[in-house]
Design a protein around this motif. Structure first.
Motif: not given
Ligand code: DP6
Length: 354
Positions: A158-165, A26-31, A216-222, A33-35
Motif C-alpha cells: 500500500g505504501s512503502g513506509s507503512a511496512c514500518r508501522s 530515509k527510503y527514497w527511491g523504489k523498484r 506525492s511520494s510515488t512521484l518523488g520516488h520515481g 513492486e514497492q521494493l
Molecule cells: C520521505 O512510503 O510515502 O517519508 O511507497 O510511494 O507510498 P510510497 O512512499 P512513502 O515514502 C516515504 C518517504 C519518506 C521517507 C521514509 O519514510 O522513509
C-alpha cells in the motif's frame, strides 16, 4: 507464506490502530513492486495513529472486481479510492479471498487531516493489519510468528513506509548483508540493542505547512530513476544504516544527530536536484533549523531535527529534556508554525488490535 484455506464466515469486522513512524534513515527511491532502493530505519510513533474498522460481507458472486466503500470520520472519501484499489489489487495474489467480499473501510486519524502529516503509513498499516487478521482467523495451522511479517508485507504494497508501522520501537526495512531476517519485502523490529537514552524519545512535529503535499511520494520516488546522484545516495543511506547501529547501542547522541540530520538534508537535496526539481522546505523550515542548531550549541542539549518530503519539522530529543525543549518551542519556534500548531509525540511500540 500461508494462505487462507477456508472461508468460514460470510460477514464480520475487525479494528486495528496503527501508528505513524518517522524515518531516521530515509527510503527514497523504489523498484518493481514497492521494493526499496536502500534499507531504511524508523522510530515508531505513539500518538499519531490511524484507527481502521474493516467490515466484510460476502458477495453474491465472486467476481474479479474489487469492491469497497471508504469513509474517513464517517464521511465517504472518494479521493482515497485509487490508492486503496491499487493496494487491494497488489494484495490479491497473496489474499485471494479479497475478491469474494465487499469491504467497508472506516478510518479515522488521531491527528487533524489538514495537518500536512501523511496518514498513508499509519492508514495502510491499519488496513493491512485488518486483512492479515482476517486471514489469520481463517487459516488452520496459522503460525502466530508470521503475523507481523505478513501484515508488514501487505502494508508495503500500500505504501512503502507503512511496512514500518506494524511494530516498534525501531523498525528496519530492507535487506542488509549479514543481518538475519532483514528483507526488502517487509519491515522487522530492529534486532540490535537500543540504549536507554532513546527510551521515551520525543518527536515534536512542528506544522510549518498544513497544506496537501506538493509532490506525492510515488512521484518523488520515481524521480530517483535516472537521477544523477541516485547511486551515491543509495550508498550513503546504506552506510548510514551501518553506522547508526553502534550509535543506537551506545547512546552517542552527537553521532545520532549527525546521521539523522544529514539524512533529512540529503533527502531534500535529492528533490532539489531531480528533474523536475522541487523545493519542499519553506522559509520557516529553515528558520527553525537554524534556531535548533543555535539552541543545541548554546544549551548543550541534544535536540535534532528530521524532515519528511515536506516543510514540517520533526524535533527529536530525549524525554528528560522535554521541559526545556518545550519552553524553547513555545518561546522561539511556535511563531514559525502554521496557526502556531504542533503535535507532541514519542517513540511507540507498534500497532494494536482494538
Ligand atoms: C520521505 O512510503 O510515502 O517519508 O511507497 O510511494 O507510498 P510510497 O512512499 P512513502 O515514502 C516515504 C518517504 C519518506 C521517507 C521514509 O519514510 O522513509
Amino acid at each position: 507464506m500461508a494462505h487462507a484455506s477456508s472461508m468460514e464466515r460470510d460477514e464480520g469486522s475487525c479494528v486495528w490502530r496503527a501508528p505513524s513512524n518517522i524515518a531516521l534513515v530515509k527510503y527514497w527511491g523504489k523498484r518493481k513492486e514497492q521494493l526499496p532502493r536502500n534499507p531504511s530505519l524508523s522510530f515508531t510513533l505513539d500518538a499519531a495513529a490511524t484507527t481502521t474498522r474493516l467490515t466484510y460481507r460476502k458477495k453474491e458472486l465472486a467476481e474479479d472486481a474489487i469492491s469497497f466503500d471508504i469513509l474517513l470520520d464517517r464521511l465517504p472519501q472518494e479521493h482515497f479510492r485509487p490508492k486503496i484499489t491499487t493496494f487491494l489489487k497488489r494484495a490479491l495474489p497473496y489474499l485471494p479471498f479479497i475478491r469474494e467480499f465487499h469491504f467497508t473501510v472506516e478510518t479515522s486519524n488521531s491527528f487533524p487531516h489538514s495537518s500536512g502529516i501523511a496518514s498513508s503509513a499509519s492508514g495502510m498499516a491499519a488496513l493491512a493489519l485488518c486483512l492479515a487478521d482476517m486471514e489469520r482467523e481463517w487459516t488452520t495451522g496459522y503460525r502466530e510468528e508470521d503475523f507481523n511479517k505478513k501484515a508488514s508485507f501487505l502494508a508495503r504494497l500500500g505504501s512503502g513506509s507503512a511496512c514500518r508501522s506494524i511494530e516498534g520501537p525501531l523498525v528496519l526495512w530492507g535487506k542488509i548483508p549479514g543481518m538475519q531476517g532483514s528483507s526488502d519485502l517487509y519491515g522487522m523490529r530492529y534486532p540490535l540493542e537500543m540504549h536507554t537514552a532513546f527510551e521515551g524519545y520525543r518527536d515534536t512535529i512542528l506544522l510549518v505547512d498544513k497544506g496537501k503535499k506538493k509532490v506525492s511520494s510515488t512521484l518523488g520516488h520515481g524521480l530517483m530513476e535516472g537521477h544523477p546522484f541516485a547511486a551515491a545516495r543509495f550508498t550513503q543511506a546504506s552506510k548510514h544504516l551501518e553506522a547508526i547501529g553502534p550509535v543506537l547501542e551506545s547512546g552517542d547522541l552527537e553521532a545520532f544527530t549527525e546521521i539523522v540530520e544529514r539524512e533529512a538534508l540529503s533527502l531534500h537535496a535529492m528533490m532539489m536536484t531531480s528533474q523536475p526539481y522541487f523545493l519542499l522546505m519553506k522559509p520557516n523550515t529553515i528558520q527553525i533549523i537554524e534556531l535548533v542548531w543555535e539552541f543545541r550549541r548554546s544549551e548543550k542539549i541534544p535536540l535534532c531535527f528530521t524532515l519528511d518530503a515536506g516543510a514540517n519539522v520533526h524535533l527529536l530529543y530525549p524525554e528528560h529534556f522535554s521541559d526545556r525543549v518545550n519552553a524553547f518551542i513555545q518561546g522561539y519556534l511556535v511563531e514559525y508554525c502554521e496557526e502556531g500548531q504542533y503535535i507532541c509525540d514519542q517513540i511507540g511500540f507498534g500497532a494494536k488490535k482494538m
